[in-house]
Design a protein around this motif. Structure first.
Motif, PDB file in Angstrom:
ATOM      1  N   ALA A   2       6.170  21.413  43.942  1.00  0.00           N
ATOM      2  CA  ALA A   2       7.111  20.440  44.316  1.00  0.00           C
ATOM      3  C   ALA A   2       7.278  20.494  45.826  1.00  0.00           C
ATOM      4  CB  ALA A   2       8.394  20.414  43.453  1.00  0.00           C
ATOM      5  N   PHE A   3       7.637  21.715  46.340  1.00  0.00           N
ATOM      6  CA  PHE A   3       7.981  21.773  47.898  1.00  0.00           C
ATOM      7  C   PHE A   3       6.853  21.058  48.612  1.00  0.00           C
ATOM      8  CE2 PHE A   3       7.004  23.959  51.812  1.00  0.00           C
ATOM      9  CZ  PHE A   3       8.420  24.210  52.346  1.00  0.00           C
ATOM     10  N   PHE A   4       5.587  21.337  48.151  1.00  0.00           N
ATOM     11  CA  PHE A   4       4.482  20.927  49.206  1.00  0.00           C
ATOM     12  C   PHE A   4       4.187  19.502  48.792  1.00  0.00           C
ATOM     13  CE2 PHE A   4       3.562  25.323  49.697  1.00  0.00           C
ATOM     14  CZ  PHE A   4       3.355  25.440  51.054  1.00  0.00           C
ATOM     15  N   GLU A   5       4.292  18.768  47.587  1.00  0.00           N
ATOM     16  CA  GLU A   5       4.375  17.470  47.420  1.00  0.00           C
ATOM     17  C   GLU A   5       5.485  16.749  48.214  1.00  0.00           C
ATOM     18  OE1 GLU A   5       2.444  16.909  42.887  1.00  0.00           O
ATOM     19  OE2 GLU A   5       4.666  17.667  43.110  1.00  0.00           O
ATOM     20  N   LYS A   6       6.698  17.328  48.230  1.00  0.00           N
ATOM     21  CA  LYS A   6       7.936  16.383  48.661  1.00  0.00           C
ATOM     22  C   LYS A   6       7.713  16.301  50.512  1.00  0.00           C
ATOM     23  CE  LYS A   6      12.983  16.913  48.583  1.00  0.00           C
ATOM     24  NZ  LYS A   6      14.190  17.482  48.047  1.00  0.00           N
ATOM     25  N   TYR A   7       7.564  17.640  50.819  1.00  0.00           N
ATOM     26  CA  TYR A   7       7.498  17.826  52.435  1.00  0.00           C
ATOM     27  C   TYR A   7       6.527  17.541  53.019  1.00  0.00           C
ATOM     28  CZ  TYR A   7      12.168  19.640  51.525  1.00  0.00           C
ATOM     29  OH  TYR A   7      13.449  19.836  50.716  1.00  0.00           O
ATOM     30  N   PHE A   8       5.141  17.888  52.460  1.00  0.00           N
ATOM     31  CA  PHE A   8       3.843  17.544  53.085  1.00  0.00           C
ATOM     32  C   PHE A   8       3.017  16.571  52.572  1.00  0.00           C
ATOM     33  CE2 PHE A   8       5.932  21.705  54.099  1.00  0.00           C
ATOM     34  CZ  PHE A   8       6.010  21.509  55.627  1.00  0.00           C
ATOM     35  N   GLY A   9       3.314  15.905  51.368  1.00  0.00           N
ATOM     36  CA  GLY A   9       2.415  14.954  50.790  1.00  0.00           C
ATOM     37  C   GLY A   9       1.271  15.481  50.212  1.00  0.00           C
ATOM     38  N   ALA A  10       1.267  16.630  49.765  1.00  0.00           N
ATOM     39  CA  ALA A  10       0.166  17.100  49.070  1.00  0.00           C
ATOM     40  C   ALA A  10      -0.175  16.551  47.900  1.00  0.00           C
ATOM     41  CB  ALA A  10       0.313  18.667  48.768  1.00  0.00           C
ATOM     42  N   HIS A  11      -1.413  16.421  47.292  1.00  0.00           N
ATOM     43  CA  HIS A  11      -1.752  15.743  46.299  1.00  0.00           C
ATOM     44  C   HIS A  11      -2.216  16.979  45.146  1.00  0.00           C
ATOM     45  CE1 HIS A  11      -2.908  12.401  48.683  1.00  0.00           C
ATOM     46  NE2 HIS A  11      -3.372  13.294  49.630  1.00  0.00           N
ATOM     47  N   VAL A  12      -2.049  16.881  44.049  1.00  0.00           N
ATOM     48  CA  VAL A  12      -2.510  17.868  43.186  1.00  0.00           C
ATOM     49  C   VAL A  12      -2.792  17.056  41.623  1.00  0.00           C
ATOM     50  CG1 VAL A  12      -0.018  18.430  42.058  1.00  0.00           C
ATOM     51  CG2 VAL A  12      -1.847  20.142  42.389  1.00  0.00           C
ATOM     52  N   THR A  13      -3.604  17.895  40.960  1.00  0.00           N
ATOM     53  CA  THR A  13      -4.085  17.514  39.828  1.00  0.00           C
ATOM     54  C   THR A  13      -2.685  17.687  38.640  1.00  0.00           C
ATOM     55  OG1 THR A  13      -4.629  19.683  38.942  1.00  0.00           O
ATOM     56  CG2 THR A  13      -6.240  18.063  39.855  1.00  0.00           C
ATOM     57  N   ASP A  14      -2.583  16.854  37.562  1.00  0.00           N
ATOM     58  CA  ASP A  14      -1.385  17.012  36.686  1.00  0.00           C
ATOM     59  C   ASP A  14      -1.141  18.239  36.041  1.00  0.00           C
ATOM     60  OD1 ASP A  14      -0.708  14.460  37.435  1.00  0.00           O
ATOM     61  OD2 ASP A  14      -1.652  13.474  35.955  1.00  0.00           O
TER      62      ASP A  14
END
Length: 129
Positions: free
Chosen positions: A18-30
């Protein structure tokens, strides 16, 4: 030659994701990868520019060791945001959300404009242009 990915063990896999998605726009599989034999979990995270990926890894009952800033080994992850304004904005956003700013934003002696924060689980994140 290029760096393909960097891997980091974390205690809270979903929190780090969640940290990397929220602050750095990371994409990840579900769903994370899971090896039931070793109880190993991981996510591979990609970024818009197609740069090196970040692998977040977890195993139950890992030691949470102290992470002094001045130590040998890997020191920090650095993200280039593209502008002074974006560095300032993200640093302020992270600080407002309770992450400690270690330094900056500032121009270093070697000409980098950067800020350093303690991100997820006390890991140092450098933000630069």
């Amino acid at each position: 030659m290029r760096i393909e990915h960097v891997a980091v063990y974390v205690n809270d896999l979903e929190g780090a994701r969640a940290f990397f998605e929220k602050y750095f726009g990371a994409h990840v599989t579900d769903k994370p990868y899971h090896n039931p034999r070793t109880d190993f979990y991981s996510y591979f995270m990609g970024f818009d520019d197609g740069s090196a990926r970040l692998e977040l890894m977890h195993k139950p009952e890992m030691d949470q060791l102290e992470k002094p800033l001045n130590r040998t080994g890997y020191a920090h992850l650095t993200f280039a945001l593209g502008s002074y304004e974006r560095v300032d904005e993200l640093t302020a956003r992270l600080a407002a959300d309770g992450y400690e700013t270690i330094s900056g934003p500032r121009t270093t002696g070697d000409g980098y404009y950067e800020a350093c924060v303690l991100g997820f689980e006390g890991n140092q994140i450098e933000i630069t242009i």
